[in-house]
Design an enzyme around this catalytic site. Sequence first.
Site, PDB file in Angstrom:
ATOM      1  N   ASP A  13      56.448  70.349  85.261  1.00  0.00           N
ATOM      2  CA  ASP A  13      55.317  70.958  85.969  1.00  0.00           C
ATOM      3  C   ASP A  13      55.708  72.407  86.218  1.00  0.00           C
ATOM      4  O   ASP A  13      56.576  72.688  87.045  1.00  0.00           O
ATOM      5  CB  ASP A  13      55.089  70.190  87.288  1.00  0.00           C
ATOM      6  CG  ASP A  13      54.045  70.860  88.186  1.00  0.00           C
ATOM      7  OD1 ASP A  13      53.445  71.867  87.765  1.00  0.00           O
ATOM      8  OD2 ASP A  13      53.833  70.365  89.312  1.00  0.00           O
ATOM      9  N   LYS A  75      52.459  82.533  86.819  1.00  0.00           N
ATOM     10  CA  LYS A  75      51.488  81.684  86.128  1.00  0.00           C
ATOM     11  C   LYS A  75      50.105  82.323  86.072  1.00  0.00           C
ATOM     12  O   LYS A  75      49.353  82.098  85.127  1.00  0.00           O
ATOM     13  CB  LYS A  75      51.427  80.340  86.848  1.00  0.00           C
ATOM     14  CG  LYS A  75      50.628  79.274  86.129  1.00  0.00           C
ATOM     15  CD  LYS A  75      50.837  77.948  86.812  1.00  0.00           C
ATOM     16  CE  LYS A  75      50.044  76.824  86.230  1.00  0.00           C
ATOM     17  NZ  LYS A  75      50.347  75.560  86.924  1.00  0.00           N
ATOM     18  N   GLU A 173      47.196  69.080  84.056  1.00  0.00           N
ATOM     19  CA  GLU A 173      47.823  68.620  85.305  1.00  0.00           C
ATOM     20  C   GLU A 173      47.114  67.408  85.910  1.00  0.00           C
ATOM     21  O   GLU A 173      47.778  66.437  86.295  1.00  0.00           O
ATOM     22  CB  GLU A 173      47.910  69.772  86.310  1.00  0.00           C
ATOM     23  CG  GLU A 173      48.964  70.800  85.897  1.00  0.00           C
ATOM     24  CD  GLU A 173      48.819  72.143  86.602  1.00  0.00           C
ATOM     25  OE1 GLU A 173      48.021  72.237  87.568  1.00  0.00           O
ATOM     26  OE2 GLU A 173      49.496  73.097  86.191  1.00  0.00           O
ATOM     27  N   ASP A 195      43.700  68.944  94.001  1.00  0.00           N
ATOM     28  CA  ASP A 195      45.018  69.588  93.892  1.00  0.00           C
ATOM     29  C   ASP A 195      45.046  70.874  94.711  1.00  0.00           C
ATOM     30  O   ASP A 195      44.492  71.893  94.304  1.00  0.00           O
ATOM     31  CB  ASP A 195      45.317  69.856  92.410  1.00  0.00           C
ATOM     32  CG  ASP A 195      46.677  70.533  92.194  1.00  0.00           C
ATOM     33  OD1 ASP A 195      47.301  70.981  93.178  1.00  0.00           O
ATOM     34  OD2 ASP A 195      47.104  70.616  91.027  1.00  0.00           O
TER      35      ASP A 195
HETATM   36  P1  ADP Z   1      51.986  74.809  93.147  1.00  0.00           P
HETATM   37  O1  ADP Z   1      51.330  73.657  92.486  1.00  0.00           O
HETATM   38  O2  ADP Z   1      51.032  75.864  93.629  1.00  0.00           O
HETATM   39  O3  ADP Z   1      53.108  75.399  92.344  1.00  0.00           O
HETATM   40  P2  ADP Z   1      53.026  72.989  95.238  1.00  0.00           P
HETATM   41  O4  ADP Z   1      52.201  71.855  94.840  1.00  0.00           O
HETATM   42  O5  ADP Z   1      54.508  72.819  95.208  1.00  0.00           O
HETATM   43  O6  ADP Z   1      52.705  74.328  94.475  1.00  0.00           O
HETATM   44  O7  ADP Z   1      52.572  73.399  96.731  1.00  0.00           O
HETATM   45  C1  ADP Z   1      53.219  74.408  97.444  1.00  0.00           C
HETATM   46  C2  ADP Z   1      52.540  74.562  98.775  1.00  0.00           C
HETATM   47  O8  ADP Z   1      52.669  73.353  99.520  1.00  0.00           O
HETATM   48  C3  ADP Z   1      53.160  75.673  99.621  1.00  0.00           C
HETATM   49  O9  ADP Z   1      52.137  76.450 100.206  1.00  0.00           O
HETATM   50  C4  ADP Z   1      53.898  74.897 100.688  1.00  0.00           C
HETATM   51  O10 ADP Z   1      53.997  75.630 101.901  1.00  0.00           O
HETATM   52  C5  ADP Z   1      53.016  73.683 100.841  1.00  0.00           C
HETATM   53  N1  ADP Z   1      53.710  72.537 101.459  1.00  0.00           N
HETATM   54  C6  ADP Z   1      54.817  71.904 101.001  1.00  0.00           C
HETATM   55  N2  ADP Z   1      55.199  70.934 101.857  1.00  0.00           N
HETATM   56  C7  ADP Z   1      54.310  70.956 102.886  1.00  0.00           C
HETATM   57  C8  ADP Z   1      54.158  70.196 104.089  1.00  0.00           C
HETATM   58  N3  ADP Z   1      55.039  69.240 104.417  1.00  0.00           N
HETATM   59  N4  ADP Z   1      53.120  70.486 104.908  1.00  0.00           N
HETATM   60  C9  ADP Z   1      52.263  71.477 104.582  1.00  0.00           C
HETATM   61  N5  ADP Z   1      52.338  72.227 103.474  1.00  0.00           N
HETATM   62  C10 ADP Z   1      53.345  71.971 102.629  1.00  0.00           C
HETATM   63 MG    MG Z   2      50.747  72.381  91.079  1.00  0.00          MG
END
Ligand code: ADP
Ligand code: MG
Length: 608
Positions: A13, A75, A173, A195
Amino acid sequence: MEPQAPTTVVGIDLGTTNSLAATIRNGRPEVFRDSTGIALVPSCLSFHPDGTVLVGTAAKERALLDPTHTIFSVKRLMGRTLADLQGELKHIPQQIVEREVQPGRKVLRVRVDDKEYTPEELSAMILQEVRKRAGNPTKAVITVPAYFDDAQRQATRDAGRIAGLDVLRIVNEPTAAALAYGLDKADAGTIAVYDLGGGTFDCSILSLADGVFKVLSTNGDTYLGGDDFDRAIMDIVSNELKLVPDAELLQHLREAAERAKMALSTADSTELVIDLPQRKIAYRRTFTRTEFESLIAPHIDRSLAKCQAALRDAKLKPSDIAEVVLVGGSTRIPYVRQRVEAFFGRKPHTDLNPDEVVALGAAVQADILTSGRRDRLLLDVIPLSLGIETLGGVVDKVIDRNSTVPCQATTRYTTFVDNQTAITINIYQGERELTQDCRLLGQFKLGGIPPMPAQMAQVDVTFRVDANGMLRVQAKEQRSGQQAIIEVKASHGLSQDEVERLVLESVDHAHADFSARRFIEYKNKADADLRHTAKALDQAGAELTPEQRARIDAATATLKAAMAGTDADDLHRAVDAFGAATLPLAELLMNAAAKKLLRGQHDDAIES
Ligand code: ADP
Ligand code: MG
């Protein structure tokens, strides 16, 4: 999870905020974690003047000290042109330039000091880090958002190549997320994937029939996500601090806000602390979950309006959805879960970690592709229709969106004027009718058509899309047998030669990566040594001679200076010197321990 046997195939991912890999172990998908149990690699790069590049957590941490050399959200730039980005340049802190590398072929580059990097190269550095954590696999399935067009998919594929990966398949995704939950086996009907990541929101409606996922519709907002929630908290704090934050303070605020936000996913309230004595800032404030929910409510409303639009495009109602899948770190927020559940009127799947589910599904897809098990042949579909330009700037669709790949279609065209000996074929992708609203993927010319009256020539144009969604177009004039073929590559992005060159160059990057990694390893050792020594000094420091003590203090100062630098060799030397200086202390402690042990034996002897 340490790799047990060398893994050769993984699912990756490659996210805007975080990236990670997974593979199949004992029949189940598992993500790769580092020694501290963390799976996510922040999609973040930090460039040093000495050419060293930090990737992931180390880079995210350096953002605090050196924001101008830190790159986030690559990205967003993949497969895009400067024109595509016009509306969003204000959100992109890096300096973006566009270079014409060959007539008509433009490449986007990110400037860092006096160097320029293509988005593909930057993504490759992230992929390399993910790949290392996974024990250097050679093959991968990489995921992309469902709405990514051909150029964006191609750029992702090129990034994989540059990182030394054989990219087996580019997968959507939401499809990967549905696979991770095994919804392909359940013949689940219509699936909604919600998502909410760090910077982007996507809602996809999938239908599943006979093992094929079709994307019925997608909607979303490329600027809606967890970053907005952080910003809402930061705004409150910076107002109350009555300071206009500079870059450094802003980073501190951002970190503290994100930490508070995450804490509120499990606690009812949390304290946000900013303690910067050297800047005379000592700030504390309690945030409750209720207050946080009211801050993010407008954003969640917006995301649900997008879901509504996606349903409308698919001509469905919320009650038509059989399964709801939550993806993205921000769906860990309980309020988000409640709102999504209320909207669809059904409990979403939440058993898997939402920020790992896409990688898990990519691993399932990689396994299906390499295990050769025919019973689970899983196909993907073309996300956007493909066609060619005909008279008056109209796009004639040759392959419709949602056709399963691989596929092929032929349409016959003719000449427009008498004695026309060549025709130019412009290939477009998109759902709209006019070329101006679709994206030009490429063009080529079929020449050598014998002169004949208008409408007499018969040009068959064949579109072939392989299993990866890559397009090849052939045009053949039937009367003369003249033909031309192109492998469609977007009119921007990297050429095959450039990708090959970058693959070679990435050997150099590997060196920089290696040196960055060594630095981090020595730094971790130095941290541990300093901690142990502090404890030992408490216990036995008084027994040291003043000279011994002074040597330890000097070695400590040198070590701390080396830790603040970037040079792995320097740090190595400082760690060794520190070890030598603290030797007398270790001996003192060992003697004390030995004495205690001897006394112990003596006591035993008396008792027996
Ligand atoms: P992406 O798909 O955009 O690369 P992710 O799916 O990893 O990213 O999501 C990242 C986001 O999730 C960040 O904004 C992070 O602060 C938030 N996040 C991760 N864990 C938590 C949590 N326990 N509670 C709230 N937000 C969270
Ligand atoms: Mg993602």
